[in-house]
Design a protein around this motif. Structure first.
Motif, PDB file in Angstrom:
ATOM      1  N   GLU A  84      55.210  81.042  35.070  1.00 37.32           N
ATOM      2  CA  GLU A  84      55.065  79.735  35.853  1.00 37.32           C
ATOM      3  C   GLU A  84      54.352  78.553  35.121  1.00 37.32           C
ATOM      4  O   GLU A  84      53.181  78.301  34.885  1.00 37.32           O
ATOM      5  N   PRO A  85      55.262  77.474  34.796  1.00 39.58           N
ATOM      6  CA  PRO A  85      54.862  76.101  34.070  1.00 39.58           C
ATOM      7  C   PRO A  85      53.774  75.798  35.030  1.00 39.58           C
ATOM      8  O   PRO A  85      52.585  74.914  34.433  1.00 39.58           O
ATOM      9  N   ALA A  86      53.711  75.800  36.433  1.00 38.43           N
ATOM     10  CA  ALA A  86      52.649  75.043  37.272  1.00 38.43           C
ATOM     11  C   ALA A  86      51.324  75.638  37.129  1.00 38.43           C
ATOM     12  O   ALA A  86      50.284  75.085  36.882  1.00 38.43           O
ATOM     13  N   VAL A  87      51.181  77.106  36.873  1.00 34.70           N
ATOM     14  CA  VAL A  87      50.007  77.658  36.704  1.00 34.70           C
ATOM     15  C   VAL A  87      49.604  77.407  35.387  1.00 34.70           C
ATOM     16  O   VAL A  87      48.094  77.129  35.182  1.00 34.70           O
ATOM     17  N   ILE A  88      50.252  77.172  34.364  1.00 35.62           N
ATOM     18  CA  ILE A  88      49.638  76.834  33.027  1.00 35.62           C
ATOM     19  C   ILE A  88      49.295  75.390  33.106  1.00 35.62           C
ATOM     20  O   ILE A  88      48.115  75.440  32.790  1.00 35.62           O
ATOM     21  N   ALA A  89      49.979  74.695  33.832  1.00 38.65           N
ATOM     22  CA  ALA A  89      49.525  73.165  34.006  1.00 38.65           C
ATOM     23  C   ALA A  89      48.166  73.127  34.680  1.00 38.65           C
ATOM     24  O   ALA A  89      47.266  72.346  34.273  1.00 38.65           O
ATOM     25  N   TRP A  90      47.994  73.861  35.910  1.00 37.26           N
ATOM     26  CA  TRP A  90      46.761  73.778  36.648  1.00 37.26           C
ATOM     27  C   TRP A  90      45.493  74.412  35.925  1.00 37.26           C
ATOM     28  O   TRP A  90      44.297  73.866  36.134  1.00 37.26           O
ATOM     29  N   ASN A  91      46.044  75.459  34.730  1.00 37.84           N
ATOM     30  CA  ASN A  91      44.788  75.765  33.944  1.00 37.84           C
ATOM     31  C   ASN A  91      44.447  74.987  32.899  1.00 37.84           C
ATOM     32  O   ASN A  91      43.277  74.631  32.425  1.00 37.84           O
ATOM     33  N   ARG A  92      45.718  74.242  32.060  1.00 41.69           N
ATOM     34  CA  ARG A  92      45.384  73.474  31.141  1.00 41.69           C
ATOM     35  C   ARG A  92      44.853  72.012  31.248  1.00 41.69           C
ATOM     36  O   ARG A  92      43.989  71.556  30.454  1.00 41.69           O
TER      37      ARG A  92
END
Length: 210
Positions: A84-92
């Motif tokens: 999930e790109p969103a999960v990566i973005a929320w973490n990054r």
């Protein structure tokens, strides 16, 4: 009061990031996936599997608890596979970044945006530790296609991706006796570890060695 931080159409359906006081929660298609309240079992999933300098695969980024634990335990390299790109973005760069002290910026970390099951089927990489946390459990999968990961064929493939002496670690939100039995048929040594949680039945971890 629960606050919706962001709602987004993810690859697996609707993803919602919520804030409840100091805690963040991730919901997919109305099903609770994870939060930032505890994380003991997610950390133990990794620390129970690796030794300093190990090459580690983490299946499922979540809220970064497992990644932070791997780095703090001295992992030599960590590949995180998250679909999930969103999960990566929320973490990054989003609100989850502070939960794990910006772990994604560590030079030992490689993030792969991909569905774990087909990625495992195609990779030629080998690891000292495979740490899998992409479902609520082997018998409670988030995505239907993930079931093959815990099948006899899936376990054979996972075993082939381990270096000699390597460890497969699997996280579950509850007991999964059929999976545990299957795991013992594929690995010489299997350790099952229940982890008490504030509410409900214990989380369960399995550590399997070739």
């Amino acid at each position: 009061m629960v606050e919706v931080v962001e709602t987004i159409a993810g690859r697996g359906g609707e993803l919602v990031l919520r804030r409840d006081g100091e805690a963040f929660e991730v919901i997919e298609n109305g099903v609770f996936l994870m939060d930032t309240r505890n994380g003991e079992s997610e950390r133990l999933l990794v620390t129970g599997a690796l030794t300093p300098g190990a090459s580690v695969l983490i299946g499922g980024l979540g809220v970064g608890f497992s990644l932070r634990a791997a780095l703090d335990a001295g992992a030599g390299s960590v590949v995180v596979v998250e679909r999930e790109p969103a999960v990566i973005a929320w973490n990054r760069s989003g609100p989850l970044r502070t939960i794990h002290g910006d772990a994604l910026a560590d030079p030992r970390v490689t993030v792969v945006e991909a569905d774990l099951v087909p990625w495992l089927a195609s990779t030629s990489d080998r690891f000292d530790a495979l740490c899998l946390d992409i479902d609520n459990g082997p018998e409670w999968t988030v995505t239907e296609g993930n079931a093959k990961l815990y099948s006899p064929t899936g376990l054979t493939r996972l075993a082939s991706l381990l270096n000699p002496g390597g460890v497969l670690a699997v996280w579950s939100a509850g007991a999964a006796p059929m999976f545990a039995s299957r795991l013992r048929e594929h690995f010489a040594s299997v350790r099952e570890v229940p982890v008490e949680v504030p509410r409900g039945e214990p989380d369960v971890l399995w550590f399997a060695r070739n």
